[in-house]
Design a protein around this motif. Structure first.
Motif, PDB file in Angstrom:
ATOM      1  N   VAL A  56      -3.573 -27.771   9.054  1.00 21.66           N
ATOM      2  CA  VAL A  56      -5.363 -27.892   9.351  1.00 21.66           C
ATOM      3  C   VAL A  56      -5.609 -26.991  10.647  1.00 21.66           C
ATOM      4  O   VAL A  56      -6.580 -26.352  10.518  1.00 21.66           O
ATOM      5  CB  VAL A  56      -5.472 -29.251   9.813  1.00 21.66           C
ATOM      6  N   GLY A  57      -4.665 -27.051  11.776  1.00 21.72           N
ATOM      7  CA  GLY A  57      -5.073 -26.099  12.919  1.00 21.72           C
ATOM      8  C   GLY A  57      -5.060 -24.876  12.423  1.00 21.72           C
ATOM      9  O   GLY A  57      -5.832 -24.050  12.930  1.00 21.72           O
ATOM     10  N   LEU A  58      -4.092 -24.353  11.548  1.00 19.91           N
ATOM     11  CA  LEU A  58      -3.755 -23.019  11.124  1.00 19.91           C
ATOM     12  C   LEU A  58      -4.960 -22.561  10.422  1.00 19.91           C
ATOM     13  O   LEU A  58      -5.497 -21.282  10.418  1.00 19.91           O
ATOM     14  CB  LEU A  58      -2.482 -22.723  10.478  1.00 19.91           C
ATOM     15  N   ALA A  59      -5.410 -23.484   9.497  1.00 22.25           N
ATOM     16  CA  ALA A  59      -6.568 -23.095   8.700  1.00 22.25           C
ATOM     17  C   ALA A  59      -7.986 -22.838   9.439  1.00 22.25           C
ATOM     18  O   ALA A  59      -8.517 -21.580   9.191  1.00 22.25           O
ATOM     19  CB  ALA A  59      -6.763 -24.021   7.538  1.00 22.25           C
ATOM     20  N   PHE A  60      -7.963 -23.479  10.400  1.00 23.03           N
ATOM     21  CA  PHE A  60      -9.239 -23.236  11.215  1.00 23.03           C
ATOM     22  C   PHE A  60      -9.032 -22.078  12.109  1.00 23.03           C
ATOM     23  O   PHE A  60      -9.852 -21.161  12.371  1.00 23.03           O
ATOM     24  CB  PHE A  60      -9.484 -24.432  12.179  1.00 23.03           C
ATOM     25  N   GLY A  61      -7.831 -21.880  12.551  1.00 24.50           N
ATOM     26  CA  GLY A  61      -7.551 -20.689  13.238  1.00 24.50           C
ATOM     27  C   GLY A  61      -7.683 -19.436  12.547  1.00 24.50           C
ATOM     28  O   GLY A  61      -8.092 -18.526  13.260  1.00 24.50           O
ATOM     29  N   VAL A  62      -7.282 -19.391  11.431  1.00 24.74           N
ATOM     30  CA  VAL A  62      -7.252 -18.028  10.669  1.00 24.74           C
ATOM     31  C   VAL A  62      -8.650 -17.953  10.079  1.00 24.74           C
ATOM     32  O   VAL A  62      -9.038 -16.675  10.215  1.00 24.74           O
ATOM     33  CB  VAL A  62      -6.296 -18.442   9.394  1.00 24.74           C
ATOM     34  N   ALA A  63      -9.339 -18.902   9.654  1.00 20.19           N
ATOM     35  CA  ALA A  63     -10.752 -18.816   9.466  1.00 20.19           C
ATOM     36  C   ALA A  63     -11.633 -18.228  10.602  1.00 20.19           C
ATOM     37  O   ALA A  63     -12.432 -17.095  10.370  1.00 20.19           O
ATOM     38  CB  ALA A  63     -11.364 -20.202   8.875  1.00 20.19           C
ATOM     39  N   GLY A  64     -11.347 -18.719  11.512  1.00 21.84           N
ATOM     40  CA  GLY A  64     -12.225 -18.484  12.870  1.00 21.84           C
ATOM     41  C   GLY A  64     -11.730 -16.838  13.336  1.00 21.84           C
ATOM     42  O   GLY A  64     -12.541 -16.082  13.737  1.00 21.84           O
ATOM     43  N   GLY A  65     -10.524 -16.654  13.242  1.00 21.23           N
ATOM     44  CA  GLY A  65     -10.021 -15.204  13.725  1.00 21.23           C
ATOM     45  C   GLY A  65     -10.389 -14.361  12.668  1.00 21.23           C
ATOM     46  O   GLY A  65     -10.920 -12.894  13.269  1.00 21.23           O
ATOM     47  N   VAL A  66     -10.347 -14.384  11.479  1.00 22.67           N
ATOM     48  CA  VAL A  66     -10.943 -13.233  10.304  1.00 22.67           C
ATOM     49  C   VAL A  66     -12.335 -13.241  10.454  1.00 22.67           C
ATOM     50  O   VAL A  66     -12.748 -12.049  10.457  1.00 22.67           O
ATOM     51  CB  VAL A  66     -10.327 -13.831   8.845  1.00 22.67           C
ATOM     52  N   LEU A  67     -13.045 -14.269  10.782  1.00 23.43           N
ATOM     53  CA  LEU A  67     -14.467 -14.239  10.890  1.00 23.43           C
ATOM     54  C   LEU A  67     -14.924 -13.329  12.137  1.00 23.43           C
ATOM     55  O   LEU A  67     -15.715 -12.248  12.091  1.00 23.43           O
ATOM     56  CB  LEU A  67     -15.194 -15.523  11.120  1.00 23.43           C
ATOM     57  N   LEU A  68     -14.528 -13.630  13.210  1.00 18.21           N
ATOM     58  CA  LEU A  68     -14.647 -12.899  14.334  1.00 18.21           C
ATOM     59  C   LEU A  68     -14.102 -11.410  14.375  1.00 18.21           C
ATOM     60  O   LEU A  68     -14.969 -10.689  14.874  1.00 18.21           O
ATOM     61  CB  LEU A  68     -13.957 -13.663  15.777  1.00 18.21           C
TER      62      LEU A  68
END
Length: 280
Positions: free
Chosen positions: A93-105
């Motif tokens: 769950v944490g990695l999913a949020f981190g990847v989504a946020g990192g890619v978007l930014l």
């Protein structure tokens, strides 16, 4: 004399031979493509031999067969499966949020000068501040429950995804943009078919760092008020002096990271099959 292979022309026998020689000198070759198990097998062999011969004292490191016994006991007499699933849920769950946020930014910052001026600076400042140093602050904000743990893992994995994806976007050769203007390709189509695929190697490299960082964050946050998870199991084992159970937890963490990194590498080789690299 080195043979030259022109685009669209079949390779000559000499050219193919030269190509094989270069690959043999610089790359591992196809036969070793999936031999990721060799290194861990050597480590296990050294560990086993050292324990069997007494070179590695049980007080220093539990023997592999004792770790297997402890694993079986934890599986049958304690909730080892539940602890593993709890840790996996946190890190996924944490990695999913981190990847989504990192890619978007990274996309916003990499494709827009305004986005870069807004987001790149704060993220670069964040890079100089270890995320684990922010855990006390996160505890004050989110408490010591699951929310704090997931936020920590997400933030610690966001940075490598952003940095490497952003570098991949910014590293696209400007000649492609000139070519797109020449043949009349629109910006949206250019971004979709040229820029994003070109940034994919950077994203996958960031994923490898993000997975490792997420597991590092998991190890730390599971020491805070956890009632389940591999870290919770290690904490209890430390209190009772059960070093064999501690090693079981460390082995599980290691397997998490190794399998995740291998999955990212294999995925990269599949989706980037069009690129010729030293692994081919």
């Amino acid at each position: 004399m080195t043979a030259t292979i022109h685009r669209g022309e079949p390779a000559t026998g000499a050219a193919r031979a030269d190509h094989r020689v270069v690959r043999r000198r610089l790359g591992p070759g196809r036969r070793f493509r999936f031999a990721f198990w060799v290194g861990p097998a050597l480590v296990l062999a050294v560990w086993s031999i050292g324990s069997a011969t007494g070179l590695i004292s049980p007080a220093v490191l539990t023997a592999p067969w004792d770790v297997v016994t402890a694993f079986r006991d934890q599986w049958t007499d304690h909730d080892l499966l539940g602890n593993i699933l709890s840790s996996l849920r946190r890190v996924v769950v944490g990695l999913a949020f981190g990847v989504a946020g990192g890619v978007l930014l990274a996309i916003v910052s990499g494709l827009s000068r305004i986005g870069e001026s807004v987001f790149d600076g704060p993220i670069q400042i964040k890079r100089s501040i270890p995320t684990l140093a922010l855990v006390p602050l996160f505890i004050a904000w989110f408490g010591i429950g699951e929310q704090m743990k997931i936020v920590t893992i997400a933030l610690i994995s966001l940075v490598p995804i952003y940095v490497h994806t952003h570098n991949g976007l910014r590293g696209i050769d400007g000649k492609y943009a000139e070519l797109a203007e020449t043949i009349g390709i629109g910006r949206g189509e250019f971004v979709r078919h040229v820029v994003l695929p070109g940034a994919l190697p950077g994203f996958l490299l960031g994923m490898r760092f993000a997975v490792t960082s997420a597991l590092l964050g998991l190890v730390v946050v599971e020491q805070y008020n956890a009632v389940s998870g591999v870290g919770y199991m290690i904490m209890l084992a430390e209190q009772y002096g059960a070093t064999n159970v501690i090693v079981v937890g460390l082995v599980i963490y290691g397997l998490f990271g190794y399998l995740a990194d291998t999955a990212v590498r294999l995925t990269g080789r599949r989706v980037l099959a069009w690129r010729r690299t030293l692994d081919d």
